[in-house]
Write an enzyme that holds these catalytic residues in place. Sequence first.
Site, mmCIF file in Angstrom:
data_model
loop_
_atom_site.group_PDB
_atom_site.id
_atom_site.type_symbol
_atom_site.label_atom_id
_atom_site.label_comp_id
_atom_site.label_asym_id
_atom_site.label_seq_id
_atom_site.Cartn_x
_atom_site.Cartn_y
_atom_site.Cartn_z
ATOM 1 N N CYS A 112 27.755 59.998 22.123
ATOM 2 C CA CYS A 112 29.009 60.576 21.661
ATOM 3 C C CYS A 112 30.221 59.861 22.285
ATOM 4 O O CYS A 112 30.424 58.681 22.052
ATOM 5 C CB CYS A 112 28.999 62.074 21.961
ATOM 6 S SG CYS A 112 30.232 63.046 21.087
ATOM 7 N N HIS A 113 31.019 60.563 23.087
ATOM 8 C CA HIS A 113 32.187 59.980 23.750
ATOM 9 C C HIS A 113 31.852 59.347 25.103
ATOM 10 O O HIS A 113 32.722 58.756 25.739
ATOM 11 C CB HIS A 113 33.271 61.045 23.973
ATOM 12 C CG HIS A 113 33.948 61.501 22.728
ATOM 13 N ND1 HIS A 113 33.386 62.437 21.886
ATOM 14 C CD2 HIS A 113 35.140 61.170 22.188
ATOM 15 C CE1 HIS A 113 34.211 62.656 20.872
ATOM 16 N NE2 HIS A 113 35.281 61.901 21.024
#
Length: 187
Positions: A112-113
Amino acid sequence: MKQALNGKRVAILAAAGFEESELSVPRAALQKEGVEVHVVTPDGKGIKAWAETDWGDTYEADKALADVNESDYHALVLPGGLFNPDELRTNDEALSFVKAFFQAGKPVAAICHAPWILINAGVVEGRRMTSVPSVAQDLLNAGAEWVDEPVVVDSGLVTSRTPKDLDAFNAKLLEELQEGRHSGQHA
């Protein structure tokens, strides 16, 4: 695979605001295979999860960042979420911990991030990676090759986009953990 992973230890480095499934699901997959998993937080205190659209459960920490070393573990997992990687990418102690895994050639898995942390640690240049689409330009600017795929492996670095890719992410994480050190990893 369980036999091959018995005795392995994995750190999951996270701060408040991590995406809940991106910590809980890999931890469960690792533990199911007999891996000892430690949740490592900056101060060793519990951290509150973000569960897609609202705050989730609080997860207890097993260790404080100051009390661990890369040599204690066989691999590192970095969950995403917005708040968690944003905090960790400005934490020098966290960046040093992450860098040490790359220098040792040990598997690192980021979803994800979480690649924001890898960018600030200076370990993405020349690597083929994926992430949540909003981090793609940051990775490109840092010299990585970004691709839109469920999971990408580059010399022991496992990256995935979002919670919907967790099955593929976990499978590759377990595979890389079983393989062990990668001498071709850049630091």
